[in-house]
Design a protein around this motif. Structure first.
Motif, PDB file in Angstrom:
ATOM      1  N   PHE A   1     -12.640   5.631 -20.900  1.00 60.25           N
ATOM      2  CA  PHE A   1     -11.279   5.102 -20.720  1.00 60.25           C
ATOM      3  C   PHE A   1     -10.691   5.521 -19.372  1.00 60.25           C
ATOM      4  O   PHE A   1      -9.511   5.848 -19.266  1.00 60.25           O
ATOM      5  N   MET A   2     -11.526   5.504 -18.339  1.00 63.28           N
ATOM      6  CA  MET A   2     -11.095   5.875 -16.993  1.00 63.28           C
ATOM      7  C   MET A   2     -10.553   4.651 -16.262  1.00 63.28           C
ATOM      8  O   MET A   2     -10.976   3.518 -16.521  1.00 63.28           O
ATOM      9  N   ILE A   3      -9.645   4.883 -15.311  1.00 61.82           N
ATOM     10  CA  ILE A   3      -8.983   3.818 -14.570  1.00 61.82           C
ATOM     11  C   ILE A   3      -9.355   3.928 -13.094  1.00 61.82           C
ATOM     12  O   ILE A   3      -9.143   4.973 -12.473  1.00 61.82           O
ATOM     13  N   GLN A   4      -9.912   2.830 -12.531  1.00 63.52           N
ATOM     14  CA  GLN A   4     -10.269   2.791 -11.111  1.00 63.52           C
ATOM     15  C   GLN A   4      -9.145   2.066 -10.366  1.00 63.52           C
ATOM     16  O   GLN A   4      -8.823   0.936 -10.660  1.00 63.52           O
ATOM     17  N   HIS A   5      -8.556   2.732  -9.352  1.00 63.49           N
ATOM     18  CA  HIS A   5      -7.310   2.254  -8.752  1.00 63.49           C
ATOM     19  C   HIS A   5      -7.473   1.501  -7.441  1.00 63.49           C
ATOM     20  O   HIS A   5      -6.539   0.816  -7.005  1.00 63.49           O
ATOM     21  N   ILE A   6      -8.602   1.638  -6.757  1.00 61.66           N
ATOM     22  CA  ILE A   6      -8.762   1.014  -5.442  1.00 61.66           C
ATOM     23  C   ILE A   6      -9.161  -0.452  -5.601  1.00 61.66           C
ATOM     24  O   ILE A   6     -10.106  -0.761  -6.338  1.00 61.66           O
ATOM     25  N   THR A   7      -8.443  -1.343  -4.912  1.00 61.54           N
ATOM     26  CA  THR A   7      -8.668  -2.779  -5.081  1.00 61.54           C
ATOM     27  C   THR A   7      -8.987  -3.500  -3.770  1.00 61.54           C
ATOM     28  O   THR A   7      -9.300  -4.689  -3.784  1.00 61.54           O
ATOM     29  N   GLU A   8      -8.890  -2.806  -2.629  1.00 63.35           N
ATOM     30  CA  GLU A   8      -9.118  -3.428  -1.328  1.00 63.35           C
ATOM     31  C   GLU A   8     -10.357  -2.826  -0.663  1.00 63.35           C
ATOM     32  O   GLU A   8     -10.751  -1.699  -0.968  1.00 63.35           O
ATOM     33  N   PRO A   9     -11.006  -3.578   0.255  1.00 59.14           N
ATOM     34  CA  PRO A   9     -12.152  -3.019   0.988  1.00 59.14           C
ATOM     35  C   PRO A   9     -11.759  -1.749   1.741  1.00 59.14           C
ATOM     36  O   PRO A   9     -10.634  -1.622   2.236  1.00 59.14           O
ATOM     37  N   THR A  10     -12.693  -0.805   1.824  1.00 59.45           N
ATOM     38  CA  THR A  10     -12.416   0.470   2.478  1.00 59.45           C
ATOM     39  C   THR A  10     -13.374   0.767   3.635  1.00 59.45           C
ATOM     40  O   THR A  10     -13.206   1.775   4.315  1.00 59.45           O
TER      41      THR A  10
ATOM     42  N   SER B   1      -8.065   9.691 -15.454  1.00 53.75           N
ATOM     43  CA  SER B   1      -8.139   9.595 -16.909  1.00 53.75           C
ATOM     44  C   SER B   1      -6.841   9.068 -17.512  1.00 53.75           C
ATOM     45  O   SER B   1      -6.761   8.844 -18.715  1.00 53.75           O
ATOM     46  N   ARG B   2      -5.814   8.886 -16.690  1.00 51.52           N
ATOM     47  CA  ARG B   2      -4.554   8.288 -17.153  1.00 51.52           C
ATOM     48  C   ARG B   2      -3.829   7.673 -15.961  1.00 51.52           C
ATOM     49  O   ARG B   2      -4.193   7.903 -14.808  1.00 51.52           O
ATOM     50  N   GLU B   3      -2.777   6.906 -16.235  1.00 52.00           N
ATOM     51  CA  GLU B   3      -2.016   6.241 -15.173  1.00 52.00           C
ATOM     52  C   GLU B   3      -1.162   7.266 -14.432  1.00 52.00           C
ATOM     53  O   GLU B   3      -0.019   7.533 -14.788  1.00 52.00           O
ATOM     54  N   SER B   4      -1.718   7.872 -13.390  1.00 48.10           N
ATOM     55  CA  SER B   4      -0.997   8.918 -12.670  1.00 48.10           C
ATOM     56  C   SER B   4      -1.011   8.701 -11.158  1.00 48.10           C
ATOM     57  O   SER B   4      -0.625   9.592 -10.400  1.00 48.10           O
ATOM     58  N   ILE B   5      -1.437   7.525 -10.712  1.00 48.21           N
ATOM     59  CA  ILE B   5      -1.555   7.236  -9.283  1.00 48.21           C
ATOM     60  C   ILE B   5      -0.570   6.143  -8.881  1.00 48.21           C
ATOM     61  O   ILE B   5      -0.430   5.145  -9.580  1.00 48.21           O
ATOM     62  N   ASP B   6       0.117   6.341  -7.760  1.00 55.32           N
ATOM     63  CA  ASP B   6       0.950   5.269  -7.227  1.00 55.32           C
ATOM     64  C   ASP B   6       0.999   5.370  -5.698  1.00 55.32           C
ATOM     65  O   ASP B   6       0.433   6.286  -5.099  1.00 55.32           O
ATOM     66  N   SER B   7       1.667   4.411  -5.079  1.00 53.58           N
ATOM     67  CA  SER B   7       1.871   4.364  -3.623  1.00 53.58           C
ATOM     68  C   SER B   7       0.551   4.438  -2.848  1.00 53.58           C
ATOM     69  O   SER B   7       0.420   5.195  -1.877  1.00 53.58           O
ATOM     70  N   ILE B   8      -0.443   3.634  -3.254  1.00 50.78           N
ATOM     71  CA  ILE B   8      -1.727   3.612  -2.547  1.00 50.78           C
ATOM     72  C   ILE B   8      -1.561   2.863  -1.225  1.00 50.78           C
ATOM     73  O   ILE B   8      -1.004   1.771  -1.174  1.00 50.78           O
ATOM     74  N   ARG B   9      -2.045   3.478  -0.140  1.00 56.77           N
ATOM     75  CA  ARG B   9      -1.992   2.850   1.182  1.00 56.77           C
ATOM     76  C   ARG B   9      -3.371   2.947   1.831  1.00 56.77           C
ATOM     77  O   ARG B   9      -4.071   3.942   1.673  1.00 56.77           O
ATOM     78  N   TYR B  10      -3.722   1.898   2.575  1.00 63.57           N
ATOM     79  CA  TYR B  10      -4.996   1.849   3.288  1.00 63.57           C
ATOM     80  C   TYR B  10      -4.692   1.959   4.788  1.00 63.57           C
ATOM     81  O   TYR B  10      -4.149   1.026   5.382  1.00 63.57           O
ATOM     82  N   LEU B  11      -5.030   3.094   5.375  1.00 68.75           N
ATOM     83  CA  LEU B  11      -4.642   3.397   6.750  1.00 68.75           C
ATOM     84  C   LEU B  11      -5.844   3.306   7.692  1.00 68.75           C
ATOM     85  O   LEU B  11      -6.997   3.259   7.258  1.00 68.75           O
ATOM     86  N   SER B  12      -5.551   3.308   8.986  1.00 68.08           N
ATOM     87  CA  SER B  12      -6.622   3.210   9.983  1.00 68.08           C
ATOM     88  C   SER B  12      -7.548   4.417   9.889  1.00 68.08           C
ATOM     89  O   SER B  12      -7.117   5.512   9.531  1.00 68.08           O
ATOM     90  N   PRO B  13      -8.831   4.234  10.220  1.00 64.47           N
ATOM     91  CA  PRO B  13      -9.821   5.307  10.065  1.00 64.47           C
ATOM     92  C   PRO B  13      -9.513   6.521  10.928  1.00 64.47           C
ATOM     93  O   PRO B  13      -8.793   6.459  11.916  1.00 64.47           O
TER      94      PRO B  13
END
Length: 299
Positions: free
Chosen positions: A143-152, A169-181
């Motif tokens: 019952f794990m949740i994978q949060h990344i949805t964009e190419p990295t 293991s639970r909904e505890s992630i927010d404000s995901i940002r994809y920044l320059s390398p």
């Protein structure tokens, strides 16, 4: 957390001290080790963190436990090579199962190199015995949740891929940002917030620091000596003795060592030329990320 810190071509050996940052502690795995890409994990000095030694001998991993106000957060940091052997893939699944047995909440992240997984449908073509499908089954069963949805990962002339994962293991992630390398990496930096109540590693206000050079060590020594005698004479377990001694030490430190507000104004000084180059890098990255202009990666 930094993945693949070992350069593929390096004339001189590196030291872990070259990666130290003021106010942060650092843990490493596979650093400067032949056949490893190397992992580094930074955490603030004010946090209560312990490293956990996992029994499964998967090649590159780093596991820690972060003490929160109500529970533990277990964090497993992974690097799986795209050329990982079948034996190491087997160990990955065993490692994940061992990780899930740890008490508390769970955060799993790293570069897993599973480009063929479609995370929109959480599926992968091929036999169920493939490591990708076994990994998906593990997430589903746990019952794990994978949060990344964009190419990295982006390279000129190649299709962008989603290789870096953040799993909880639970909904505890927010404000995901994809920044320059970072530097010359072809992986984007992933920034996110973990929603937890964190407990400081010291009993003192985390916004203050102890001034040990101004402490009253005469009074401190008088009381710590009595506490040590009591602990050594009591017929209790080693763990209980340590807990009593630690609590006494923290209480006496608060009592006999003055504290002052931290100076958090330290900043890395950059030249105007360096600032301009960083700004140009971010502009190029936005074009790569938004419009797929991978030719900008060569600028």
């Amino acid at each position: 957390m930094l993945n693949e810190v070992n350069p593929k071509n390096l004339r001189f050996p590196q030291s872990i001290s070259e990666y130290q940052l003021k106010g942060w502690q650092i843990l490493s795995s596979g650093f400067q080790k032949d056949g490893c890409r190397g992992l580094l994990l930074y955490y603030k000095e004010s946090l209560s963190v312990i490293e956990i030694n996992m029994k499964i001998t998967f090649q590159e991993k780093l596991c820690i436990r972060l003490l929160t106000s109500k529970d533990f957060l277990n964090i497993l940091f992974i690097y799986r090579s795209p050329n990982s052997l079948s034996e190491n893939n087997e160990l990955l699944i065993d490692l994940l199962e061992e990780f899930m047995l740890l008490k508390g909440n769970h955060l799993l992240l790293g570069d897993f190199n599973f480009p063929e997984i479609n995370w929109m449908t959480s599926s992968c073509q091929g036999l169920h015995t493939r490591i990708e499908n076994r990994f998906l089954k593990f997430l589903d069963d746990s019952f794990m949740i994978q949060h990344i949805t964009e190419p990295t990962r982006f390279r000129p002339g190649q299709t962008p891929h989603l290789l870096d994962l953040v799993v909880t293991s639970r909904e505890s992630i927010d404000s995901i940002r994809y920044l320059s390398p970072l530097g010359g990496s072809d992986h984007s930096i992933i920034s996110f917030n973990v929603c937890l109540e964190i407990e400081s590693s010291s009993g003192c206000n985390s916004n203050k620091r102890p001034c040990y050079d101004l402490g009253d060590y005469t009074g401190f020594n008088d009381l710590i000596g009595g506490a040590l005698t009591m602990v050594l004479e009591d017929d209790i377990s080693v763990e209980n003795k340590w807990s009593i001694f630690r609590d006494t030490l923290m209480e006496l430190t608060k009592r006999f060592v003055p504290h002052r507000a931290k100076n958090n104004k330290f900043r890395f000084r950059m030249t105007q030329e360096l600032r301009t180059l960083i700004k140009l890098k971010h502009q190029c990255w936005r074009q790569v990320y938004r419009y797929g202009a991978t030719e900008k990666l060569t600028e």
